[in-house]
Design a protein around this motif. Structure first.
Motif, PDB file in Angstrom:
ATOM      1  N   GLN A   1      30.716  25.218  67.820  1.00 13.18           N
ATOM      2  CA  GLN A   1      31.617  26.338  67.574  1.00 13.18           C
ATOM      3  C   GLN A   1      32.732  26.397  68.611  1.00 13.18           C
ATOM      4  OE1 GLN A   1      30.962  27.079  64.456  1.00 13.18           O
ATOM      5  NE2 GLN A   1      30.691  29.261  64.688  1.00 13.18           N
ATOM      6  N   VAL A   2      32.356  26.195  69.888  1.00 15.47           N
ATOM      7  CA  VAL A   2      33.353  26.210  70.964  1.00 15.47           C
ATOM      8  C   VAL A   2      34.300  25.019  70.825  1.00 15.47           C
ATOM      9  CG1 VAL A   2      33.693  26.290  73.463  1.00 15.47           C
ATOM     10  CG2 VAL A   2      31.652  27.316  72.457  1.00 15.47           C
ATOM     11  N   PHE A   3      33.745  23.863  70.487  1.00 16.30           N
ATOM     12  CA  PHE A   3      34.570  22.660  70.323  1.00 16.30           C
ATOM     13  C   PHE A   3      35.550  22.831  69.161  1.00 16.30           C
ATOM     14  CE2 PHE A   3      35.323  18.470  68.392  1.00 16.30           C
ATOM     15  CZ  PHE A   3      35.895  17.815  69.478  1.00 16.30           C
ATOM     16  N   PHE A   4      35.111  23.474  68.085  1.00 12.88           N
ATOM     17  CA  PHE A   4      35.986  23.721  66.935  1.00 12.88           C
ATOM     18  C   PHE A   4      37.214  24.519  67.370  1.00 12.88           C
ATOM     19  CE2 PHE A   4      35.788  25.084  62.165  1.00 12.88           C
ATOM     20  CZ  PHE A   4      37.081  24.598  61.999  1.00 12.88           C
ATOM     21  N   GLN A   5      36.956  25.612  68.082  1.00 12.90           N
ATOM     22  CA  GLN A   5      38.062  26.460  68.530  1.00 12.90           C
ATOM     23  C   GLN A   5      38.955  25.729  69.521  1.00 12.90           C
ATOM     24  OE1 GLN A   5      38.392  28.118  71.775  1.00 12.90           O
ATOM     25  NE2 GLN A   5      40.268  29.107  71.074  1.00 12.90           N
ATOM     26  N   LYS A   6      38.340  24.992  70.467  1.00  9.76           N
ATOM     27  CA  LYS A   6      39.101  24.291  71.507  1.00  9.76           C
ATOM     28  C   LYS A   6      39.875  23.110  70.925  1.00  9.76           C
ATOM     29  CE  LYS A   6      40.192  23.744  75.866  1.00  9.76           C
ATOM     30  NZ  LYS A   6      41.005  24.772  76.559  1.00  9.76           N
ATOM     31  N   SER A   7      39.252  22.335  70.053  1.00 12.44           N
ATOM     32  CA  SER A   7      39.905  21.158  69.479  1.00 12.44           C
ATOM     33  C   SER A   7      41.103  21.559  68.618  1.00 12.44           C
ATOM     34  CB  SER A   7      38.916  20.335  68.650  1.00 12.44           C
ATOM     35  OG  SER A   7      38.411  21.086  67.568  1.00 12.44           O
ATOM     36  N   SER A   8      40.988  22.718  67.948  1.00  9.97           N
ATOM     37  CA  SER A   8      42.106  23.213  67.144  1.00  9.97           C
ATOM     38  C   SER A   8      43.322  23.484  68.016  1.00  9.97           C
ATOM     39  CB  SER A   8      41.677  24.487  66.397  1.00  9.97           C
ATOM     40  OG  SER A   8      42.713  24.942  65.568  1.00  9.97           O
ATOM     41  N   GLU A   9      43.082  24.000  69.223  1.00 12.41           N
ATOM     42  CA  GLU A   9      44.180  24.263  70.164  1.00 12.41           C
ATOM     43  C   GLU A   9      44.738  22.968  70.739  1.00 12.41           C
ATOM     44  OE1 GLU A   9      42.735  26.858  73.187  1.00 12.41           O
ATOM     45  OE2 GLU A   9      42.730  28.639  71.899  1.00 12.41           O
ATOM     46  N   LEU A  10      43.839  22.078  71.189  1.00 12.67           N
ATOM     47  CA  LEU A  10      44.279  20.836  71.839  1.00 12.67           C
ATOM     48  C   LEU A  10      45.009  19.909  70.873  1.00 12.67           C
ATOM     49  CD1 LEU A  10      41.201  19.991  74.117  1.00 12.67           C
ATOM     50  CD2 LEU A  10      43.436  20.846  74.816  1.00 12.67           C
ATOM     51  N   PHE A  11      44.651  19.942  69.609  1.00 12.86           N
ATOM     52  CA  PHE A  11      45.327  19.090  68.630  1.00 12.86           C
ATOM     53  C   PHE A  11      46.813  19.434  68.545  1.00 12.86           C
ATOM     54  CE2 PHE A  11      46.563  18.221  64.141  1.00 12.86           C
ATOM     55  CZ  PHE A  11      46.477  16.840  64.201  1.00 12.86           C
ATOM     56  N   LYS A  12      47.123  20.686  68.746  1.00 10.47           N
ATOM     57  CA  LYS A  12      48.522  21.118  68.707  1.00 10.47           C
ATOM     58  C   LYS A  12      49.231  20.898  70.049  1.00 10.47           C
ATOM     59  CE  LYS A  12      47.074  24.803  65.567  1.00 10.47           C
ATOM     60  NZ  LYS A  12      46.843  26.268  65.448  1.00 10.47           N
ATOM     61  N   GLU A  13      48.460  20.994  71.143  1.00  3.09           N
ATOM     62  CA  GLU A  13      49.082  21.021  72.464  1.00  3.09           C
ATOM     63  C   GLU A  13      48.946  19.716  73.259  1.00  3.09           C
ATOM     64  OE1 GLU A  13      47.102  24.269  74.279  1.00  3.09           O
ATOM     65  OE2 GLU A  13      47.844  25.756  72.841  1.00  3.09           O
ATOM     66  N   ASN A  14      47.772  19.078  73.175  1.00  4.07           N
ATOM     67  CA  ASN A  14      47.526  17.922  74.044  1.00  4.07           C
ATOM     68  C   ASN A  14      46.470  17.006  73.400  1.00  4.07           C
ATOM     69  OD1 ASN A  14      46.915  16.098  76.116  1.00  4.07           O
ATOM     70  ND2 ASN A  14      47.177  17.636  77.716  1.00  4.07           N
ATOM     71  N   LYS A  15      46.921  16.072  72.596  1.00  2.00           N
ATOM     72  CA  LYS A  15      46.004  15.187  71.870  1.00  2.00           C
ATOM     73  C   LYS A  15      45.260  14.242  72.810  1.00  2.00           C
ATOM     74  CE  LYS A  15      48.477  15.295  67.478  1.00  2.00           C
ATOM     75  NZ  LYS A  15      49.474  16.319  67.893  1.00  2.00           N
ATOM     76  N   ASN A  16      45.885  13.868  73.907  1.00  2.00           N
ATOM     77  CA  ASN A  16      45.214  12.998  74.877  1.00  2.00           C
ATOM     78  C   ASN A  16      44.006  13.699  75.483  1.00  2.00           C
ATOM     79  OD1 ASN A  16      44.955  10.607  76.532  1.00  2.00           O
ATOM     80  ND2 ASN A  16      45.722  11.838  78.224  1.00  2.00           N
ATOM     81  N   GLU A  17      44.169  14.976  75.780  1.00  2.51           N
ATOM     82  CA  GLU A  17      43.051  15.747  76.335  1.00  2.51           C
ATOM     83  C   GLU A  17      41.955  15.934  75.293  1.00  2.51           C
ATOM     84  OE1 GLU A  17      40.848  17.421  79.192  1.00  2.51           O
ATOM     85  OE2 GLU A  17      42.813  16.495  79.466  1.00  2.51           O
ATOM     86  N   LEU A  18      42.349  16.066  74.021  1.00  8.34           N
ATOM     87  CA  LEU A  18      41.360  16.173  72.941  1.00  8.34           C
ATOM     88  C   LEU A  18      40.550  14.883  72.836  1.00  8.34           C
ATOM     89  CD1 LEU A  18      40.074  17.487  70.469  1.00  8.34           C
ATOM     90  CD2 LEU A  18      42.043  16.731  69.113  1.00  8.34           C
ATOM     91  N   TYR A  19      41.214  13.753  72.956  1.00  4.64           N
ATOM     92  CA  TYR A  19      40.534  12.452  72.895  1.00  4.64           C
ATOM     93  C   TYR A  19      39.537  12.307  74.050  1.00  4.64           C
ATOM     94  CZ  TYR A  19      39.945   7.357  73.041  1.00  4.64           C
ATOM     95  OH  TYR A  19      39.421   6.091  73.074  1.00  4.64           O
ATOM     96  N   LYS A  20      39.965  12.690  75.259  1.00  5.29           N
ATOM     97  CA  LYS A  20      39.089  12.601  76.430  1.00  5.29           C
ATOM     98  C   LYS A  20      37.896  13.551  76.295  1.00  5.29           C
ATOM     99  CE  LYS A  20      42.675  11.277  79.787  1.00  5.29           C
ATOM    100  NZ  LYS A  20      43.422  11.708  80.987  1.00  5.29           N
ATOM    101  N   LEU A  21      38.163  14.772  75.821  1.00  6.57           N
ATOM    102  CA  LEU A  21      37.095  15.755  75.651  1.00  6.57           C
ATOM    103  C   LEU A  21      36.068  15.273  74.630  1.00  6.57           C
ATOM    104  CD1 LEU A  21      35.876  18.613  76.053  1.00  6.57           C
ATOM    105  CD2 LEU A  21      37.408  19.404  74.234  1.00  6.57           C
ATOM    106  N   THR A  22      36.550  14.706  73.525  1.00  9.63           N
ATOM    107  CA  THR A  22      35.660  14.213  72.467  1.00  9.63           C
ATOM    108  C   THR A  22      34.757  13.100  72.985  1.00  9.63           C
ATOM    109  OG1 THR A  22      37.325  14.756  70.789  1.00  9.63           O
ATOM    110  CG2 THR A  22      35.564  13.252  70.141  1.00  9.63           C
ATOM    111  N   LYS A  23      35.342  12.133  73.702  1.00  9.12           N
ATOM    112  CA  LYS A  23      34.537  11.032  74.264  1.00  9.12           C
ATOM    113  C   LYS A  23      33.509  11.547  75.249  1.00  9.12           C
ATOM    114  CE  LYS A  23      37.473   8.112  75.952  1.00  9.12           C
ATOM    115  NZ  LYS A  23      37.906   6.847  76.584  1.00  9.12           N
ATOM    116  N   ARG A  24      33.899  12.518  76.065  1.00  8.94           N
ATOM    117  CA  ARG A  24      32.982  13.059  77.070  1.00  8.94           C
ATOM    118  C   ARG A  24      31.796  13.759  76.407  1.00  8.94           C
ATOM    119  NH1 ARG A  24      36.679  15.204  79.848  1.00  8.94           N
ATOM    120  NH2 ARG A  24      36.508  17.393  79.221  1.00  8.94           N
TER     121      ARG A  24
END
Length: 401
Positions: free
Chosen positions: A252-275
């Motif tokens: 649930q937290v990742f859903f909300q956070k990934s929705s924000e990062l996809f618009k703002e910082n895709k590189n950070e979304l990629y790093k967060l997903t791998k982690r």
């Protein structure tokens, strides 16, 4: 979220073991079928539009989706009941009576309402409310199932679950009572058009996924009997504990956070997903080693001579659970990246694997063959899906899209 969820899961695991010894394989078989039907029907009754509550642009839009789904869910539930009334004589055998089906529809109605409320709390970032509610639900569920054994030694697990879901719904509705309003249907129609892929691809995709994930206990009950279905469901429940812990506390937290990062910082979304994927797999590997060694030894001592084949099922199904853990907690990327068509293809593959697995196992009169096919080919599917999404995110970062 993690604190509340881990408390709930510890209580659930301990309670599950006690309840397994108390009720036995047959009762767990029927309970597994009940949970499976609830999982399938709850997907249909929301039309997956609960995702729109989370990805809404502002609170007013989220509230509008919330109130619309409160009205939609009972209508769809009645529609499903009417279909079952017309088809029950053709599709349901005596073991899977229409009475169990009706009870399952009620369970799906309550479960869907609770999903909608959780989505609304997720949008508002009130994760502590969800966390506390899950602890409350787990405690009440285990306690009621234990108390009801004396009165309903076969259906006590189901009735306890229903009462606990109802109590949880009352709590959620009380917390959200100030948000009740008549939905703006014109805005809903516009929102559906803007998110057409959810209904067009995500709904059939998740419906097929629900069938692929939840159909097996029903098929095992029909082809191999309630006891085998009970052992299978219990194995999945024990193995799925850490996966449920990870998914419910992170997804649930990742859903909300990934929705924000996809618009703002895709590189950070990629790093967060791998982690997240890396951490999930490490946790799951450690747990699966533990449960297949010390855990099963303790379970066999406690459960005694009942629950035959528990060790075999658990070992084989560990392959599937490990693969699921790689993708389930980050599955919201399907919505965030608008990859609903790819999800539909993958879930169709899972569904076909389930049908092939049960057919081959029934043909050779050996349920172990069914579980091996399901675990190996299902596991491969999840790992391929993970690789696809990680590669897609990497390409987005590389192309700076």
């Amino acid at each position: 979220m993690f604190r509340g969820t881990i408390i709930a899961q510890i209580i659930a695991v301990i309670g599950t073991v006690f309840l397994a010894k108390m009720y036995g394989e047959e009762a767990y078989g029927f309970f597994g079928v009940f949970i499976s039907i609830v999982g399938i029907v709850s997907i249909i009754t929301t039309l997956q539009l609960d995702k729109c509550i989370i990805i809404a642009k502002d609170k007013n839009e989220s509230i509008n989706w919330y109130n619309f789904l409160l009205i939609l869910i009972p209508f769809l539930s009645i529609f499903i009941i009417l279909i079952l009334l017309l088809t029950s004589n053709y599709f349901f055998e005596e073991k899977l009576s229409i009475h169990i089906i009706f009870i399952s529809i009620v369970g799906a109605l309550l479960f869907a309402y609770n999903l909608v409320n959780e989505s609304f709390f997720t949008f508002k970032k009130e994760f502590s409310t969800i966390s506390n509610a899950r602890v409350f639900f787990t405690i009440s569920n285990v306690a009621l199932q234990m108390l009801l054994y004396s009165f309903y030694n076969l259906l006590g697990l189901i009735i306890g679950f229903l009462i606990s879901q109802l109590l949880l719904l009352v709590y959620y509705l009380f917390r959200n009572k100030s948000e009740f309003s008549i939905p703006n249907f014109r805005k809903i129609r516009k929102g559906i058009n803007s998110n057409a892929s959810i209904v067009k691809y995500l709904l059939p995709s998740n419906t097929i996924n629900g069938l692929a994930t939840n159909l097996m206990p029903i098929l095992i009950l029909s082809f191999f009997g309630a006891k085998e279905a009970g052992v299978y469901f219990f194995s999945i429940k024990i193995l799925g504990t850490p996966l449920s812990l990870i998914s419910t506390s992170i997804s649930q937290v990742f859903f909300q956070k990934s929705s924000e990062l996809f618009k703002e910082n895709k590189n950070e979304l990629y790093k967060l997903t791998k982690r997240i994927v890396r951490t999930n797999l490490i946790i799951m590997f450690g747990f699966l080693v533990l449960i297949n060694t010390i855990g099963l030894y303790i379970l066999e001592l406690y459960l005694g001579e009942k629950w035959l084949n528990l060790k075999t099922y658990t070992l084989i199904l560990s392959i599937l659970i490990f693969a699921r853990a790689s993708f389930n907690p980050i599955s919201s990327l399907i919505v965030v990246l608008n990859k609903n068509l790819e999800s539909l293809i993958f879930n169709s593959y899972l569904f076909v694997i389930n049908i092939i697995a049960i057919y081959v196992g029934y043909f050779y009169s050996d349920i172990t063959i069914t579980i091996i096919i399901l675990a190996i080919f299902g596991g491969i599917g999840y790992l391929v899906l993970l690789a696809y999404f990680l590669n897609h995110l990497k390409q987005l970062v590389k192309n700076n899209v």
